[in-house]
Design a protein around this motif. Structure first.
Motif, short mmCIF file in Angstrom:
data_model
loop_
_atom_site.label_atom_id
_atom_site.label_comp_id
_atom_site.label_asym_id
_atom_site.label_seq_id
_atom_site.Cartn_x
_atom_site.Cartn_y
_atom_site.Cartn_z
N LEU A 107 0.86 -1.18 0.00
CA LEU A 107 0.00 0.00 0.00
C LEU A 107 0.90 1.23 0.00
O LEU A 107 1.79 1.35 0.85
CB LEU A 107 -0.91 0.01 1.23
N ASP A 108 0.70 2.11 -0.97
CA ASP A 108 1.46 3.36 -1.05
C ASP A 108 0.65 4.48 -0.43
O ASP A 108 -0.54 4.62 -0.72
CB ASP A 108 1.77 3.71 -2.50
N PHE A 109 1.30 5.27 0.41
CA PHE A 109 0.64 6.44 0.99
C PHE A 109 1.70 7.43 1.42
O PHE A 109 2.72 7.06 1.96
CB PHE A 109 -0.26 6.07 2.18
N GLY A 110 1.48 8.68 1.13
CA GLY A 110 2.38 9.74 1.55
C GLY A 110 3.83 9.55 1.14
O GLY A 110 4.72 9.94 1.87
N GLY A 111 4.07 8.92 0.00
CA GLY A 111 5.44 8.71 -0.44
C GLY A 111 6.10 7.49 0.16
O GLY A 111 7.25 7.19 -0.15
N ASN A 112 5.43 6.77 1.03
CA ASN A 112 5.98 5.57 1.64
C ASN A 112 5.21 4.34 1.18
O ASN A 112 4.06 4.43 0.77
CB ASN A 112 5.90 5.64 3.17
N THR A 113 5.85 3.20 1.25
CA THR A 113 5.24 1.93 0.90
C THR A 113 5.21 1.05 2.13
O THR A 113 6.21 0.95 2.84
CB THR A 113 6.04 1.23 -0.22
N GLU A 114 4.06 0.42 2.38
CA GLU A 114 3.92 -0.47 3.53
C GLU A 114 3.48 -1.85 3.06
O GLU A 114 2.61 -1.97 2.20
CB GLU A 114 2.90 0.08 4.51
N LEU A 115 4.10 -2.88 3.61
CA LEU A 115 3.72 -4.25 3.32
C LEU A 115 2.46 -4.59 4.12
O LEU A 115 2.44 -4.45 5.34
CB LEU A 115 4.84 -5.21 3.70
N LEU A 116 1.41 -5.01 3.42
CA LEU A 116 0.17 -5.40 4.09
C LEU A 116 0.09 -6.90 4.31
O LEU A 116 -0.44 -7.36 5.32
CB LEU A 116 -1.04 -4.96 3.25
N HIS A 117 0.62 -7.66 3.33
CA HIS A 117 0.46 -9.12 3.39
C HIS A 117 1.53 -9.76 2.51
O HIS A 117 1.92 -9.20 1.49
CB HIS A 117 -0.94 -9.49 2.89
N LEU A 118 1.99 -10.92 2.89
CA LEU A 118 2.93 -11.70 2.10
C LEU A 118 2.22 -12.98 1.69
O LEU A 118 1.91 -13.82 2.53
CB LEU A 118 4.19 -12.00 2.91
N ALA A 119 1.91 -13.11 0.39
CA ALA A 119 1.14 -14.25 -0.12
C ALA A 119 2.04 -15.24 -0.83
O ALA A 119 3.12 -14.89 -1.31
CB ALA A 119 0.05 -13.75 -1.07
N GLU A 120 1.56 -16.48 -0.97
CA GLU A 120 2.33 -17.52 -1.63
C GLU A 120 2.26 -17.45 -3.15
O GLU A 120 3.13 -17.99 -3.83
CB GLU A 120 1.87 -18.90 -1.15
N SER A 121 1.22 -16.79 -3.69
CA SER A 121 1.07 -16.73 -5.14
C SER A 121 0.27 -15.47 -5.51
O SER A 121 -0.32 -14.82 -4.65
CB SER A 121 0.33 -17.97 -5.65
N VAL A 122 0.25 -15.17 -6.81
CA VAL A 122 -0.53 -14.03 -7.30
C VAL A 122 -2.01 -14.25 -7.01
O VAL A 122 -2.71 -13.34 -6.59
CB VAL A 122 -0.28 -13.81 -8.81
N THR A 123 -2.48 -15.47 -7.22
CA THR A 123 -3.90 -15.78 -6.96
C THR A 123 -4.24 -15.54 -5.49
O THR A 123 -5.26 -14.94 -5.17
CB THR A 123 -4.21 -17.24 -7.35
N ALA A 124 -3.37 -16.01 -4.60
CA ALA A 124 -3.61 -15.82 -3.17
C ALA A 124 -3.59 -14.33 -2.81
O ALA A 124 -4.38 -13.87 -1.98
CB ALA A 124 -2.57 -16.58 -2.35
N ALA A 125 -2.71 -13.57 -3.44
CA ALA A 125 -2.65 -12.12 -3.19
C ALA A 125 -3.93 -11.44 -3.66
O ALA A 125 -4.48 -10.59 -2.95
CB ALA A 125 -1.44 -11.52 -3.89
#
Length: 146
Positions: A107-125
């Protein structure tokens, strides 16, 4: 490894272990153990922030670790995040990097990027984004190093 090295080289999604070097106290000393746990632990790297300049002071560069969630009946009640400044005296190490093929939901906000979730595949993401309702989230696959 210093906090500066984590900011410079660790990828989002890496598990970071940190310590102050002191031995773990016995479990019967609950207050000492709680104090020790604040300076010794492990968390997933979810955010890096550059130095920020304010009119009266400058905040140093920092990074944030997600250390865990407390939940009840599948509902997250409390999320434990801990931020560390670049001038932290703790010793850090990368315990584990995201595996090739894993997908980071960002998630990008205010010039920073934050990791929300780490998924095993594109489908899972994609399923996670749809289920959690993050319309502005994007994902990036972890590539193999060459």
């Amino acid at each position: 490894m210093s906090a500066r090295n984590i900011i410079d080289s660790a990828p989002l999604g890496a598990l970071i272990r940190y310590t102050d070097g002191s031995p773990r106290p016995s479990a019967r000393f609950t207050k000492k153990l709680a104090t020790w746990e604040r300076s010794n632990g492990v968390g997933r790297l979810v955010k890096k922030e550059p130095p920020r300049v304010y009119p009266t002071w400058t905040a140093p560069a920092s990074f944030t670790l997600h250390e865990g969630n407390f939940s009840s009946d599948g509902v997250i009640l409390v999320t434990i995040m801990r931020s560390h400044s670049v001038d932290s005296r703790l010793v850090f190490e990368v315990a584990e990097e995201p595996k090739p093929g894993q997908v980071r939901v960002l998630l990008d906000f205010g010039g920073n990027t934050e990791l929300l979730h780490l998924a095993e595949s594109v489908t899972a993401a994609e399923l996670w984004i749809a289920r959690e309702g993050y319309r502005n989230a994007r994902f990036r696959r972890r590539r193999r190093r060459r």
